[in-house]
Design an enzyme around this catalytic site. Structure first.
Site, PDB file in Angstrom:
ATOM      1  N   ASP A   1       0.838  -1.199   0.000  1.00  0.00           N
ATOM      2  CA  ASP A   1       0.000   0.000   0.000  1.00  0.00           C
ATOM      3  C   ASP A   1       0.879   1.258   0.000  1.00  0.00           C
ATOM      4  O   ASP A   1       1.833   1.341   0.767  1.00  0.00           O
ATOM      5  CB  ASP A   1      -0.886  -0.027   1.255  1.00  0.00           C
ATOM      6  CG  ASP A   1      -1.887   1.112   1.274  1.00  0.00           C
ATOM      7  OD1 ASP A   1      -2.695   1.200   0.333  1.00  0.00           O
ATOM      8  OD2 ASP A   1      -1.862   1.916   2.224  1.00  0.00           O
TER       9      ASP A   1
ATOM     10  N   GLU B   1       1.349  -1.063  -5.261  1.00  0.00           N
ATOM     11  CA  GLU B   1       0.372  -0.101  -5.767  1.00  0.00           C
ATOM     12  C   GLU B   1       1.152   0.973  -6.525  1.00  0.00           C
ATOM     13  O   GLU B   1       2.139   1.500  -6.016  1.00  0.00           O
ATOM     14  CB  GLU B   1      -0.375   0.535  -4.583  1.00  0.00           C
ATOM     15  CG  GLU B   1      -1.327   1.644  -5.004  1.00  0.00           C
ATOM     16  CD  GLU B   1      -2.005   2.327  -3.800  1.00  0.00           C
ATOM     17  OE1 GLU B   1      -1.564   2.114  -2.649  1.00  0.00           O
ATOM     18  OE2 GLU B   1      -2.966   3.080  -4.040  1.00  0.00           O
TER      19      GLU B   1
ATOM     20  N   ASP C   1     -10.309   1.776  -4.968  1.00  0.00           N
ATOM     21  CA  ASP C   1      -9.913   3.182  -5.002  1.00  0.00           C
ATOM     22  C   ASP C   1     -10.342   3.888  -6.281  1.00  0.00           C
ATOM     23  O   ASP C   1      -9.841   4.986  -6.575  1.00  0.00           O
ATOM     24  CB  ASP C   1      -8.386   3.291  -4.866  1.00  0.00           C
ATOM     25  CG  ASP C   1      -7.910   3.037  -3.444  1.00  0.00           C
ATOM     26  OD1 ASP C   1      -8.655   3.369  -2.499  1.00  0.00           O
ATOM     27  OD2 ASP C   1      -6.798   2.514  -3.272  1.00  0.00           O
TER      28      ASP C   1
END
Ligand code: CA
Length: 469
Positions: free
Chosen positions: A206, A235, A301
Site C-alpha cells: 500500500d 500499488e 480506489d
C-alpha cells in the site's frame, strides 16, 4: 531503459487470474461476528457503515470464484482496525473480530490450498491507525514513551484533530510510521514474515512510494526467505520504472494501463492509434517485467468499470476482452464480473450481489469464457503481441506462441460498414464469445459490417489447417 537481467518472479503469478476482495463487502459468512449497528447488505455504502462481510464468507464462496476461473485472491486489509476499510491498522497480528478469527483465516487458507488457489494480503506499512499500540503509548506517555521515534512528531501532546505529526493524507487517524527507524522496520518485516508463515502467497504494498526503497529491498529479501514463491506487487498509479530494478517487487498494480484501457474502451478519449502508442510505450518501459504486472479495470480506489463505461455492458465487455487477452495478470474487482456499478469510494464498495436475479449473467458468462480461454491459451499467457490494425476507433491485434494464436478485434465506437484485418495464418476462425465462424479471404478477415461497441476474440477453428506459419 535497458533490458533487465535477472528478473525473477513466480510462474504461478504470471499464469494467475486474480480477484480483488474488499472483505467487509464480499459475503457475510458469520452474522455472529457482525459489529454493532451493522446495516442491511443491500444498503448504499458510506464511509462509516459496516455490512458484516468476513473471512468465513469468502471461504463459503470459493465455489463461485472457482467456477468463474479465479486462481488467486488479493484481499484488502482485515487486521484489527476501526474503519470498514481497515487501512488504519490497530494490530497487524490480529484478525479484526468483525472479519473473523485466526481459525477462520486458517480455514480460508486451507480451503484455498485444497483448490490450488493463492492468497495475497495488503501490506499497509506506511501508516498505522490511531489504535496501534505504539501510537497509543505516545499518546499516553508523551516524551517518556519508548515509541516516540516510531512516528514523525512535530510537538507534544499529540493532537489527532489537527495532526502535529506526519500522517497519510493529512488524516489524524492514519499516523505515518517512521520506517527509517530500524526498530519500526524490524517490526513490520516480522509482520510480513508472520503472515507468510501462516500460508499466504504474497503481499500487495500500500502506497509503497512513501517508504524508502531500502525498506522494500530488505522486505523482499526477508519475505522470499520465508516463501521463495511469494508474489510482491506494488500499488502504483504513475510510472512503474522505480519498481523495475528487480530487487523489490515482482510487479505493480498497472493503473497506467488501466487509464489507457478506459480512455480507449470506455470514454472514447483515445483513438486506436493513441491506444496502440501508449501500449507500446508501456511495453517498452516494462520490458521483460510486463507479464508480471496486474491488469485491472478498477479497484476499491476507483469508480467501477461499469460506471466508467456509462452503464454500457458492451463497453465493459470490450475492456474485459482486452484485459483477458493482453500481456499482464488480469485482476477482477469483486462484482465487476456481474455488472455492479458504483462511483469511487464509498460507492464502489457496495455489498456483492449474490441474488442471480440482480446479476448480469450474460456478462458473467462472457468473463468466464474469456478466463477459460486465457487459462488454456499459451498465446495469451506467454505469447508475443502484434498489433494488426489501429484505425480510428478500431483496434485489432494478435497474441501468438509456437502452437497457438488468438486474434482480438475491439470497436468501442460506432458501427463501420466494412473492416478488413490481416489474418493470413488460418482459413477459419471462431469468435469464442458468440461462436460465430469467420473465413479469411485474400488473407484478410472481413467484418461487414463491424458492429458498434463490439469485441471479437477469434481462435483458429478446430480442424482447420494453418495456411502457413
Ligand atoms: Ca459477519
Amino acid at each position: 531503459m535497458t533490458e533487465l537481467s535477472g528478473w525473477q518472479a513466480p510462474d504461478w503469478a504470471k499464469n494467475a487470474i486474480f480477484y480483488q476482495i474488499f472483505p467487509e463487502r464480499f459475503c457475510n459468512g458469520d452474522p455472529g461476528n457482525d459489529p454493532q449497528g451493522t446495516v442491511p447488505w443491500e444498503s448504499i455504502p458510506t464511509r462509516e457503515t459496516f455490512f458484516g462481510g468476513d473471512l468465513a464468507g469468502i471461504t463459503a464462496r470459493l465455489d463461485y470464484l472457482q467456477s468463474l476461473g479465479i486462481t488467486a485472491l488479493y484481499l484488502t486489509p482485515f487486521f484489527a482496525a476501526r474503519t470498514n476499510h481497515r487501512y488504519d491498522t490497530s494490530d497487524y497480528l490480529v484478525i479484526d473480530p468483525a472479519a473473523g478469527t485466526l481459525e477462520d483465516f486458517r480455514a480460508l487458507v486451507a480451503a484455498l490450498k485444497q483448490r490450488d488457489m493463492r492468497l495475497v494480503l495488503d501490506a499497509v506499512f506506511n501508516h498505522c491507525g490511531d489504535g496501534f499500540f505504539a501510537f497509543q503509548d505516545v499518546q499516553a506517555r508523551g516524551a517518556d514513551s519508548p515509541y516516540l521515534d516510531w512516528f514523525l512528531i512535530q510537538s507534544l501532546p499529540l493532537d489527532i484533530q489537527r495532526p502535529n505529526y506526519q500522517t497519510c493524507g493529512g488524516a489524524g487517524f492514519l499516523p505515518k510510521l517512521n520506517t527509517a527507524n530500524p526498530a519500526v522496520a524490524e517490526y513490520l518485516l516480522r509482520v510480513a514474515e508472520h503472515w507468510l508463515r501462516e500460508g499466504t502467497d504474497g503481499w500487495r504494498l500500500d502506497v509503497p512510494w512513501k517508504i524508502p526503497m531500502a525498506f522494500w529491498q530488505e522486505f523482499r529479501r526477508r519475505a522470499l526467505q520465508v516463501n521463495p514463491d511469494a508474489y510482491l506487487v506494488a500499488e502504483e498509479w504513475r510510472n512503474a520504472t522505480p519498481w523495475l530494478t528487480g530487487d523489490t517487487v515482482h510487479g505493480v498494480m498497472n493503473y497506467r494501463l488501466r487509464d489507457a484501457i478506459l480512455d480507449f474502451c470506455a470514454r472514447d478519449h483515445m483513438d486506436a492509434e493513441d491506444f496502440d502508442i501508449e501500449l507500446g510505450r508501456l511495453r517498452q518501459e516494462h520490458g521483460p517485467t510486463a507479464p508480471y504486472h496486474l491488469t485491472l479495470l478498477g479497484s476499491h480506489d476507483t469508480a467501477r468499470i461499469r460506471t466508467v463505461c456509462g452503464g454500457s455492458t458492451a463497453r465493459v465487455l470490450i475492456a474485459a476482452a482486452f484485459q483477458m487477452t493482453y500481456i499482464g495478470i488480469p485482476m477482477i474487482y469483486y462484482g465487476d464480473e456481474i455488472g455492479m456499478a458504483g462511483e469511487n469510494d464509498p460507492l464502489c464498495r457496495a455489498g456483492m450481489v449474490w441474488d442471480e436475479a440482480g446479476q448480469d449473467r450474460a456478462l458473467w458468462q462472457a468473463y468466464r469464457t474469456l478466463i477459460a480461454l486465457r487459462k488454456r491459451s499459451s498465446a495469451l499467457r506467454d505469447g508475443a503481441f502484434e498489433p494488426l490494425l489501429a484505425f480510428n476507433g478500431v483496434y485489432a491485434y494478435r497474441r501468438f506462441s509456437a502452437d497457438d494464436m488468438v486474434v482480438v478485434v475491439l470497436n468501442p465506437r460506432e458501427a463501420r460498414d466494412m473492416v478488413r484485418i490481416p489474418a493470413p495464418w488460418y482459413y477459419q476462425w471462431v469468435d469464442i464469445l458468440t461462436g460465430q465462424v469467420f473465413k479469411t479471404a485474400d488473407n484478410m478477415l472481413e467484418f461487414s459490417p463491424l458492429p458498434a461497441q463490439s469485441a471479437w476474440v477469434l481462435v483458429p477453428r478446430v480442424g482447420d489447417e494453418a495456411c502457413h506459419e
